[in-house]
Design a protein around this motif. Structure first.
Motif, mmCIF file in Angstrom:
data_model
loop_
_atom_site.group_PDB
_atom_site.id
_atom_site.type_symbol
_atom_site.label_atom_id
_atom_site.label_comp_id
_atom_site.label_asym_id
_atom_site.label_seq_id
_atom_site.Cartn_x
_atom_site.Cartn_y
_atom_site.Cartn_z
ATOM 1 N N VAL A 154 17.690 60.132 -38.505
ATOM 2 C CA VAL A 154 17.537 58.679 -38.464
ATOM 3 C C VAL A 154 18.497 58.022 -39.456
ATOM 4 N N LEU A 155 19.304 57.108 -38.940
ATOM 5 C CA LEU A 155 20.299 56.440 -39.786
ATOM 6 C C LEU A 155 19.767 55.137 -40.358
ATOM 7 N N PHE A 156 19.062 54.386 -39.523
ATOM 8 C CA PHE A 156 18.498 53.112 -39.950
ATOM 9 C C PHE A 156 17.067 53.032 -39.462
ATOM 10 N N ARG A 157 16.258 52.371 -40.244
ATOM 11 C CA ARG A 157 14.859 52.234 -39.861
ATOM 12 C C ARG A 157 14.418 50.811 -40.172
ATOM 13 N N PHE A 158 13.804 50.183 -39.176
ATOM 14 C CA PHE A 158 13.327 48.816 -39.335
ATOM 15 C C PHE A 158 11.817 48.822 -39.224
ATOM 16 N N LEU A 159 11.166 48.116 -40.123
ATOM 17 C CA LEU A 159 9.705 48.025 -40.082
ATOM 18 C C LEU A 159 9.316 46.858 -39.182
ATOM 19 N N THR A 160 8.481 47.123 -38.192
ATOM 20 C CA THR A 160 8.041 46.044 -37.320
ATOM 21 C C THR A 160 6.877 45.305 -37.957
ATOM 22 N N ILE A 161 6.621 44.093 -37.449
ATOM 23 C CA ILE A 161 5.496 43.323 -37.985
ATOM 24 C C ILE A 161 4.171 43.957 -37.600
ATOM 25 N N GLY A 162 4.205 44.883 -36.646
ATOM 26 C CA GLY A 162 2.990 45.605 -36.263
ATOM 27 C C GLY A 162 2.748 46.834 -37.112
ATOM 28 N N GLY A 163 3.713 47.171 -37.963
ATOM 29 C CA GLY A 163 3.538 48.324 -38.836
ATOM 30 C C GLY A 163 4.167 49.600 -38.314
ATOM 31 N N ALA A 164 4.825 49.504 -37.172
ATOM 32 C CA ALA A 164 5.551 50.668 -36.651
ATOM 33 C C ALA A 164 6.982 50.619 -37.189
ATOM 34 N N THR A 165 7.813 51.517 -36.727
ATOM 35 C CA THR A 165 9.211 51.480 -37.121
ATOM 36 C C THR A 165 10.091 51.542 -35.885
#
Ligand SMILES: [Zn+2]
Length: 77
Positions: free
Chosen positions: A11-22
């Motif tokens: 994984v190069l980049f990871r974004f946190l969603t507003i739901g708590g997932a990525t």
């Protein structure tokens, strides 16, 4: 307390969603060129393949998706 979640090695980049997932951006093994990646939401399984090697499109999709996706991450067994 913020838990440290282990990232998969690819994984190069990871974004946190507003739901708590990525939303993870990782290379696609099925695509030959090394610069080709896909963004995959771990909450709702939506994905955005980087068919043209334009990684900024994948990143902006991941950013936008993480701001709108309310799907919860699937519990890991
Ligand atoms: Zn999602």
């Amino acid at each position: 307390m913020t838990g440290k979640t282990a990232w998969p090695a690819d994984v190069l980049f990871r974004f946190l969603t507003i739901g708590g997932a990525t939303v993870d951006i990782a290379p696609q093994p099925t695509i030959a060129l090394p610069e080709r990646h896909a963004a995959i939401c771990r909450g709702c399984d939506a994905s955005y393949p980087d068919a043209n090697g334009a990684s900024h499109h994948v990143k902006s999709w991941a950013q936008t998706h993480s701001e709108t996706c309310r799907a919860l991450p699937r519990p890991t067994a």
